[in-house]
Design a protein around this motif. Structure first.
Motif, PDB file in Angstrom:
ATOM      1  N   LYS A 173       0.840  -1.206   0.000  1.00  0.00           N
ATOM      2  CA  LYS A 173       0.000   0.000   0.000  1.00  0.00           C
ATOM      3  C   LYS A 173       0.875   1.257   0.000  1.00  0.00           C
ATOM      4  O   LYS A 173       0.595   2.221  -0.721  1.00  0.00           O
ATOM      5  N   GLU A 174       1.954   1.261   0.785  1.00  0.00           N
ATOM      6  CA  GLU A 174       2.856   2.422   0.821  1.00  0.00           C
ATOM      7  C   GLU A 174       3.552   2.623  -0.522  1.00  0.00           C
ATOM      8  O   GLU A 174       3.714   3.759  -0.982  1.00  0.00           O
TER       9      GLU A 174
ATOM     10  N   THR B 195       0.953   4.090  -2.901  1.00  0.00           N
ATOM     11  CA  THR B 195       0.719   5.500  -2.581  1.00  0.00           C
ATOM     12  C   THR B 195       1.879   6.368  -3.064  1.00  0.00           C
ATOM     13  O   THR B 195       1.668   7.440  -3.641  1.00  0.00           O
ATOM     14  N   ALA B 196       3.094   5.908  -2.860  1.00  0.00           N
ATOM     15  CA  ALA B 196       4.266   6.672  -3.304  1.00  0.00           C
ATOM     16  C   ALA B 196       4.281   6.795  -4.825  1.00  0.00           C
ATOM     17  O   ALA B 196       4.604   7.859  -5.371  1.00  0.00           O
TER      18      ALA B 196
END
Length: 132
Positions: free
Chosen positions: A88-89, A92-93
């Protein structure tokens, strides 16, 4: 009897060895961040080299202290992050990067003075997601 009670009371208020070492370890981490910032902000090669050397020596000291604390069970490493959270990170990035790129292109085209014509062709990323 009174002195003994005072000594016991003072002894209970003092930090133990593990607490002291954690404070020092945290301070070394902070110092590395500050030296790194100073390095990246230095325009003078001599000053940049000095902060680079200070960063490296502080990193070595921090690593040695961490090893000692870990061997003596004074440092608990954080638990591993769940794969879903990491994915997820990363997603998002990547979205943030794409939005920033689009905004910069739009801004460059609208402002005229900041428009920059690419002098290299677009290329595909050579970095792959290690978790796929």
């Amino acid at each position: 009897m009174m002195n003994q009670q005072q000594n016991q009371s003072q002894g209970q208020q003092m930090m133990n060895e593990s607490d002291y070492l954690n404070v020092i370890l945290s301070d070394l981490k902070r110092t590395v961040r500050e030296y790194t910032t100073a390095t990246t902000e230095s325009a003078c090669p001599v000053v940049r080299r000095m902060f680079t050397d200070l960063t490296n020596s502080t990193l070595r000291l921090q690593g040695e202290l961490f090893q000692v604390m870990e061997q003596n069970k004074m440092y608990t490493a954080p638990s591993p992050a769940p794969r879903q959270m990491i994915d997820k990170e990363i997603q998002t990035a990547q979205q943030d990067h794409q939005q920033a790129h689009q905004m910069s292109q739009q801004h460059g085209m609208q402002s005229g003075a900041f428009y920059h014509q690419n002098n290299v062709s677009n290329h595909t990323s050579n970095v792959q997601n290690p978790y796929t």
